[in-house]
Design an enzyme around this catalytic site. Structure first.
Site, short mmCIF file in Angstrom:
data_model
loop_
_atom_site.label_atom_id
_atom_site.label_comp_id
_atom_site.label_asym_id
_atom_site.label_seq_id
_atom_site.Cartn_x
_atom_site.Cartn_y
_atom_site.Cartn_z
N HIS A 1 0.83 -1.20 0.00
CA HIS A 1 0.00 0.00 0.00
C HIS A 1 0.86 1.26 0.00
CE1 HIS A 1 -4.23 -1.55 1.10
NE2 HIS A 1 -3.54 -2.47 0.44
N HIS B 1 -1.76 -12.51 -2.25
CA HIS B 1 -2.83 -13.21 -1.55
C HIS B 1 -2.49 -14.68 -1.26
CE1 HIS B 1 -5.93 -9.89 -2.71
NE2 HIS B 1 -4.98 -9.48 -1.89
FE1 HEB Z 1 -4.51 -7.62 -1.12
C1 HEB Z 1 -5.21 -8.44 2.13
C2 HEB Z 1 -7.69 -6.43 -1.54
C3 HEB Z 1 -3.77 -6.78 -4.38
C4 HEB Z 1 -1.15 -8.35 -0.57
N1 HEB Z 1 -6.11 -7.47 0.06
C5 HEB Z 1 -6.17 -7.83 1.36
C6 HEB Z 1 -7.46 -7.47 1.86
C7 HEB Z 1 -8.15 -6.91 0.85
C8 HEB Z 1 -7.30 -6.90 -0.28
C9 HEB Z 1 -9.57 -6.40 0.91
C10 HEB Z 1 -7.93 -7.73 3.29
C11 HEB Z 1 -7.49 -6.62 4.21
C12 HEB Z 1 -7.97 -6.96 5.60
O1 HEB Z 1 -7.10 -7.15 6.48
O2 HEB Z 1 -9.19 -7.03 5.84
N2 HEB Z 1 -5.55 -6.77 -2.68
C13 HEB Z 1 -6.84 -6.42 -2.66
C14 HEB Z 1 -7.24 -6.00 -3.98
C15 HEB Z 1 -6.14 -6.09 -4.76
C16 HEB Z 1 -5.07 -6.58 -3.94
C17 HEB Z 1 -8.60 -5.54 -4.36
C18 HEB Z 1 -6.03 -5.75 -6.25
C19 HEB Z 1 -6.79 -6.62 -7.10
N3 HEB Z 1 -2.79 -7.56 -2.25
C20 HEB Z 1 -2.70 -7.16 -3.53
C21 HEB Z 1 -1.32 -7.14 -3.94
C22 HEB Z 1 -0.59 -7.57 -2.88
C23 HEB Z 1 -1.53 -7.84 -1.82
C24 HEB Z 1 -0.82 -6.72 -5.31
C25 HEB Z 1 0.88 -7.73 -2.74
C26 HEB Z 1 1.73 -8.04 -3.69
N4 HEB Z 1 -3.40 -8.30 0.49
C27 HEB Z 1 -2.05 -8.62 0.47
C28 HEB Z 1 -1.70 -9.28 1.70
C29 HEB Z 1 -2.86 -9.30 2.48
C30 HEB Z 1 -3.90 -8.67 1.68
C31 HEB Z 1 -0.33 -9.82 2.06
C32 HEB Z 1 -3.04 -9.93 3.88
C33 HEB Z 1 -2.80 -8.90 4.96
C34 HEB Z 1 -2.92 -9.55 6.31
O3 HEB Z 1 -2.89 -10.76 6.47
O4 HEB Z 1 -3.04 -8.78 7.29
#
Ligand code: HEB
Length: 785
Positions: free
Chosen positions: A121, A300
């Site tokens: 982020h 994921h």
């Molecule tokens: Fe993620 C978690 C959405 C891409 C790495 N994700 C997460 C959550 C959500 C999301 C709603 C839950 C939060 C809480 O704690 O409740 N993503 C999302 C979307 C997209 C994404 C709509 C576009 C399609 N991811 C992504 C990327 C990466 C990631 C590109 C790197 C390379 N995630 C992640 C991790 C986790 C999440 C390692 C787990 C955290 C904890 O365990 O605390």
């Protein structure tokens, strides 16, 4: 590219579209801006200031603008070099895996996944259009990002896990570097058999923290981004061009909307429509389809979503709006214990794989093993679980519920997928890539690591700015590689000879001063301080796509390239014949030629001793080292410095934007513009718009004198209202653009223009112009760090 500001001069639209600021969102938060505005930045350096000592300091800083702007980087680099990175990495590893703060207990006993989400982020705000955003300044600690809903509970990651480490290592590691490094350590710690058994991921340090919210970022026009329907706004594009209301080039898109709604567009679980949103969002980050799939699936593979109960019922205000005793934390959760098993972040709930703290192929295994049906999280959000047929066909509920509980060892859950996860299987382009990754886990691993490095380093510029022992061991074309010189760099004598050759082509009228100034400007001014891309180094001005950009006046540029390549070949051949390994690069030559042109223009204005500083050492990249598509985003759609306004209705706004990308102060912007006008550096040289002088190509302050003449009256001509005619008592009328007139109509710019228009200012004008010019020519010289 479509510029959506076409209706900008309608005042009602403008009011509505006024970008939101941190102040608009949190009017009650303490305003500190008055303490860090620097009025000196608004003053031309030759104008006396009550406190002369500070003026002297400012003036000398401007002379050495290159070194002063990089001084703090160098000082951080020195501290970073002394840092025991190995010890730091071990400390991070320990706090991810062996501590669990009672205020925010770790899921599965491992903070790694939370840390990956923090790094992602932090980096994911990057946008290719203007290079703004990214994890380079740790602005995720500051408003508005610290309070942005999608960053929910990342405050805990900083406070409980990283702050003790930051405290210990102090200024030798910035927050920004620490956040990305912790993301890397998190991934490594879940990748190998044991900590230390995997090769450290690529990492470059050198990020420097912001201590105040960036004023240059347009946080978007959406006053509502704190509301739940913020993702829906994404669909309501004003120009119908794109599903995400993409606003090029200034806004890119609302910063609040960089990610995708996990439930689907506007909360509607439409898998294919959500694939479209993903593609749009990730391409803004500079990611292709392969990188996008690798990142989402890879991300994921780790961790879980948190939605023990309905967020709107139990979750308190974001950090910036929370009460003072919360000490900068937000999202206080009143549901039961408010943490651990009761945590509420996104409101979605569950994990994607059976081993959420281990790198494996579980994500794709399950994505393809089951058919998925919509279900609701306890928090009420739409997500997907294996459908009844899949459950029956795979041995019933107990056999399918393989996902461990994050806090109760014995409990098992069904795996979940978001609408956006299913997009990776069902989208016709993402599908085959996912299939390929599923069948070839090693490929997935390699692509994930590479895409992760790109995600976290895209905003850091050339590899020469990256610090530490973990740099990539291969050349990455998206980093715009600048080759090392394998020849001797030109010395002072060579420079004298080359300048003489350049003077010859000017005297023989093969090329004009304006041609050479334009080529140098075209070459250097693509630089953007936001992600350190562009600039003269690499000599890419002679390559595609730059050499064909309309703003570069291709007829003039082709002429310059031909003439300079002749001089270059001649010089290099001569040295080869005399057994010297000295060569001149085109990149150096085009800047040197611009400097020579300026010295000559100054001479024509009666300043015979002007020397434009020049430092050799740029090298030339090959076309094959240049990703044409990825360079396209550097193309100026407007450039007020060359009176090139593209389709923009308010080119003066874009002038300020470009000045910021060039890290210019207001007086530097003004003096450069006035100088470039009398040098006739217009993209369309024949237009003479803004060339307010009777003797073009002499470096006079005529632009300012004539612009501020109180007997000239200006009025718009033509139907687009973008060209103005200035009728004066004697002489032909002038032509000017909005960008020209704003130098006289805006009070602050007028004050600066006056300082350059007065009778005693012609020396100051030339000196300041040369200084600002040199600054621009040197912006990308990281090789000198
Ligand atoms: Fe993620 C978690 C959405 C891409 C790495 N994700 C997460 C959550 C959500 C999301 C709603 C839950 C939060 C809480 O704690 O409740 N993503 C999302 C979307 C997209 C994404 C709509 C576009 C399609 N991811 C992504 C990327 C990466 C990631 C590109 C790197 C390379 N995630 C992640 C991790 C986790 C999440 C390692 C787990 C955290 C904890 O365990 O605390």
């Amino acid at each position: 590219s479509n510029i959506s500001s076409s209706n900008n001069d309608d005042p009602t639209t403008m009011m509505k579209k006024k970008p939101m600021t941190v102040r608009d969102w949190w009017p009650d938060s303490l305003d500190l801006r008055i303490l860090h505005q620097d009025p000196l930045d608004a003053r031309p350096s030759h104008v006396p200031h009550p406190s002369s000592a500070t003026v002297a300091a400012a003036a000398s800083a401007a002379t050495t603008s290159f070194s002063s702007s990089t001084a703090s980087y160098t000082s951080y680099a020195t501290k970073f070099a002394k840092l025991d990175l190995h010890a730091l990495r071990n400390d991070i590893y320990k706090s991810l895996t062996t501590t669990s703060h009672p205020a925010w207990p770790a899921d599965y006993g491992h903070y790694g996944p939370l840390m990956i989400r923090l790094a992602w982020h932090s980096a994911g705000t990057y946008r290719v259009f203007d290079g703004r955003g990214g994890g380079g300044s740790a602005n995720i600690r500051l408003p508005p990002l610290n309070s942005w809903p999608d960053n929910g509970n990342l405050d805990k990651a900083c406070r409980y896990i990283l702050w003790p480490i930051k405290r210990k290592y102090g200024q030798s590691i910035s927050w920004a570097d620490l956040i990305i490094l912790a993301g890397n350590v998190a991934i490594e710690s879940m990748m190998g058999e044991s900590w230390g058994s995997v090769q450290p991921l690529w990492f470059g340090g050198g990020r420097m923290d912001a201590f105040a919210p960036e004023e240059d970022v347009n946080w978007g026009h959406e006053p509502e981004w704190l509301k739940d329907d913020r993702h829906h706004q994404q669909q309501c594009s004003s120009n119908g061009e794109s599903s995400t209301g993409l606003e090029e080039p200034l806004g890119a898109v609302q910063m609040g909307l960089i990610y995708v709604n996990p439930e689907g567009p506007g909360g509607n679980p439409d898998i294919l429509a959500s694939a479209k949103d993903i593609r749009e969002t990730f391409s803004r980050m500079g990611m292709n389809d392969m990188e996008t799939v690798a990142l989402i699936a890879g991300g994921h593979t780790f961790g879980k979503a948190h939605g023990a109960a309905n967020p709107s019922k139990y979750v308190g205000r974001e950090p910036e709006g929370a009460s003072i005793d919360q000490m900068g934390l937000g999202w206080k959760n009143s549901f039961q214990t408010g943490r651990g098993a009761d945590a509420i972040t996104s409101g979605l709930e569950g994990a994607w794989t059976a081993n959420p703290t281990k790198w494996d192929n579980g994500y794709f295994d399950l994505l393809y093993k089951y058919d998925w049906t919509q279900s609701k999280s306890p928090g009420g959000a739409t997500q997907w679980v294996p459908n009844a047929d899949s459950i029956n066909a795979n041995g019933g509920l107990d056999a399918v519920a393989t996902v461990p509980d994050a806090h109760h060892g014995d409990v098992k859950h069904l795996p979940i997928m978001f609408t956006t996860d299913l997009a990776l299987r069902y989208d016709p382009i993402y599908g085959p890539i996912s299939k390929q990754f599923h069948l070839n886990p090693d490929l997935f691993t390699v692509e994930f690591k590479k895409a992760w490095y790109k995600l976290c380093h895209r905003d850091m510029g050339p590899i020469s700015r990256h610090l530490g022992p973990y740099l990539p061991d291969e050349t990455l074309i998206w980093q715009d590689p600048i080759p090392l010189a394998h020849y001797g760099t030109i010395n002072a004598n060579d420079i004298r000879n080359l300048k003489a050759s350049i003077m010859d082509v000017i005297y023989s009228s093969k090329i004009s001063i304006s041609d050479l100034v334009k080529a140098a400007w075209a070459s250097a001014s693509t630089y953007r301080c936001t992600d350190h891309r562009g600039g003269a180094n690499g000599g890419r001005i002679r390559l595609l796509p730059q050499k064909n950009w309309e703003v570069n006046d291709t007829t003039s540029l082709d002429r310059v390239i031909a003439v300079l390549e002749d001089i270059q070949a001649c010089f290099n051949d001569h040295h080869k014949q005399s057994n010297s390994n000295t060569q001149v690069s085109f990149a150096d030559l085009v800047i040197l030629a611009g400097n020579v042109a300026i010295e000559e223009a100054a001479r024509r204005a009666g300043h015979s001793n002007v020397r434009v500083p020049f430092v050799a050492g740029r090298t030339d990249a090959l076309q094959s080292e240049t990703d044409i598509n990825s360079f396209q985003v550097l193309q100026p759609v407007t450039d007020g410095f060359r009176n090139y306004d593209g389709k923009d209705a308010r080119p003066e706004v874009m002038l300020v934007d470009r000045a910021h990308l060039l890290s210019l102060k207001t007086p530097e912007m003004v003096v450069l513009l006035g100088g470039l006008r009398v040098l006739n550096a217009n993209a369309d040289a024949s237009s003479l718009v803004g060339v307010l002088t009777d003797r073009p190509e002499a470096l006079t302050n005529d632009f300012f004198t004539n612009l501020l003449d109180e007997y000239t009256t200006w009025s718009p001509v033509g139907d687009d209202g973008k060209v103005f005619c200035g009728v004066r008592p004697t002489g032909k009328p002038w032509k000017a653009s909005r960008v020209d007139l704003v130098m006289g109509s805006n009070a602050q710019l007028r004050a600066i223009s006056e300082a350059y228009a007065s009778v005693d200012s012609s020396n100051h004008f030339v000196n300041d112009f040369v200084r600002a010019w040199t600054k621009v020519m040197m912006l990308d010289r990281f090789d000198l760090l």
